[in-house]
Write a protein that holds these residues in place. Sequence first.
Motif, PDB file in Angstrom:
ATOM      1  N   GLY A 121     -59.108 -12.061  48.900  1.00 60.34           N
ATOM      2  CA  GLY A 121     -58.083 -12.112  47.867  1.00 60.34           C
ATOM      3  C   GLY A 121     -56.680 -11.866  48.386  1.00 60.34           C
ATOM      4  O   GLY A 121     -55.728 -11.845  47.622  1.00 60.34           O
ATOM      5  N   ARG A 122     -56.576 -11.669  49.679  1.00 61.14           N
ATOM      6  CA  ARG A 122     -55.268 -11.405  50.276  1.00 61.14           C
ATOM      7  C   ARG A 122     -55.035 -12.415  51.399  1.00 61.14           C
ATOM      8  O   ARG A 122     -54.671 -13.545  51.145  1.00 61.14           O
ATOM      9  N   GLU A 123     -55.260 -11.959  52.644  1.00 65.98           N
ATOM     10  CA  GLU A 123     -55.037 -12.847  53.785  1.00 65.98           C
ATOM     11  C   GLU A 123     -55.914 -14.100  53.694  1.00 65.98           C
ATOM     12  O   GLU A 123     -55.486 -15.182  54.093  1.00 65.98           O
ATOM     13  N   GLU A 124     -57.101 -13.961  53.157  1.00 67.58           N
ATOM     14  CA  GLU A 124     -57.965 -15.141  53.009  1.00 67.58           C
ATOM     15  C   GLU A 124     -57.332 -16.191  52.108  1.00 67.58           C
ATOM     16  O   GLU A 124     -57.652 -17.366  52.199  1.00 67.58           O
ATOM     17  N   ASN A 125     -56.407 -15.778  51.236  1.00 68.44           N
ATOM     18  CA  ASN A 125     -55.740 -16.712  50.328  1.00 68.44           C
ATOM     19  C   ASN A 125     -54.454 -17.292  50.893  1.00 68.44           C
ATOM     20  O   ASN A 125     -53.746 -18.004  50.193  1.00 68.44           O
ATOM     21  N   GLY A 126     -54.125 -16.950  52.162  1.00 63.62           N
ATOM     22  CA  GLY A 126     -53.025 -17.648  52.805  1.00 63.62           C
ATOM     23  C   GLY A 126     -51.726 -16.907  53.026  1.00 63.62           C
ATOM     24  O   GLY A 126     -50.742 -17.510  53.433  1.00 63.62           O
ATOM     25  N   ARG A 127     -51.684 -15.594  52.755  1.00 60.81           N
ATOM     26  CA  ARG A 127     -50.453 -14.821  52.959  1.00 60.81           C
ATOM     27  C   ARG A 127     -50.743 -13.548  53.738  1.00 60.81           C
ATOM     28  O   ARG A 127     -51.790 -12.952  53.595  1.00 60.81           O
ATOM     29  N   PHE A 128     -49.741 -13.135  54.524  1.00 58.59           N
ATOM     30  CA  PHE A 128     -49.787 -11.803  55.094  1.00 58.59           C
ATOM     31  C   PHE A 128     -49.616 -10.816  53.951  1.00 58.59           C
ATOM     32  O   PHE A 128     -48.933 -11.098  52.960  1.00 58.59           O
ATOM     33  N   HIS A 129     -50.228  -9.660  54.082  1.00 60.89           N
ATOM     34  CA  HIS A 129     -50.054  -8.564  53.128  1.00 60.89           C
ATOM     35  C   HIS A 129     -49.743  -7.312  53.924  1.00 60.89           C
ATOM     36  O   HIS A 129     -50.197  -7.146  55.055  1.00 60.89           O
ATOM     37  N   SER A 130     -48.965  -6.421  53.330  1.00 63.78           N
ATOM     38  CA  SER A 130     -48.636  -5.172  54.020  1.00 63.78           C
ATOM     39  C   SER A 130     -48.954  -3.988  53.117  1.00 63.78           C
ATOM     40  O   SER A 130     -49.056  -4.114  51.898  1.00 63.78           O
ATOM     41  N   LEU A 131     -49.111  -2.838  53.756  1.00 64.48           N
ATOM     42  CA  LEU A 131     -49.230  -1.581  53.040  1.00 64.48           C
ATOM     43  C   LEU A 131     -47.866  -0.907  53.079  1.00 64.48           C
ATOM     44  O   LEU A 131     -47.039  -1.204  53.942  1.00 64.48           O
ATOM     45  N   HIS A 132     -47.644   0.009  52.168  1.00 59.37           N
ATOM     46  CA  HIS A 132     -46.337   0.667  52.069  1.00 59.37           C
ATOM     47  C   HIS A 132     -46.418   2.085  52.624  1.00 59.37           C
ATOM     48  O   HIS A 132     -47.149   2.921  52.112  1.00 59.37           O
ATOM     49  N   TYR A 133     -45.676   2.313  53.712  1.00 55.07           N
ATOM     50  CA  TYR A 133     -45.499   3.651  54.268  1.00 55.07           C
ATOM     51  C   TYR A 133     -44.163   4.169  53.778  1.00 55.07           C
ATOM     52  O   TYR A 133     -43.184   3.434  53.737  1.00 55.07           O
TER      53      TYR A 133
END
Length: 140
Positions: A121-133
Amino acid sequence: MNLAVPTVLPFLFRLASDPQVPVQSGLLDLLVSTAGFSEPIDGRNEAVVRWFGSDSDHPEREQFRAVFTENASVVVQTLAAHGLRTTLDVSRTHPQRLFTDERERQYAIAAVRALGGDPAGREENGRFHSLHYESRPDGP
């Protein structure tokens, strides 16, 4: 910034975390600036693209972000030594830019899995995703 910087960042992280290094605070300032310059650029914002160039013009930005992620524990320790407490919000991810090709997509999926994450549902769908520090001064 240039393509050599991601190679030296891990070394700089370690120097900045060593209180014996005389220029430690200057290195910390440099790392904070580098982190800021590695932020993704919104390609829809023409003014920002004019000032900073697009992410496709500066692939080193993504490499910087990867190095910061790989060395997150050193970064957190370094910031703690300077009185900053860092928290990580794992409740959600933040969508980033689209992958440029299938090779990049596969790389991201493998990297997320290697870190124990789930790319569904994230990278598999075609976008980088990040976590928030977030780092803030210790205190109330």
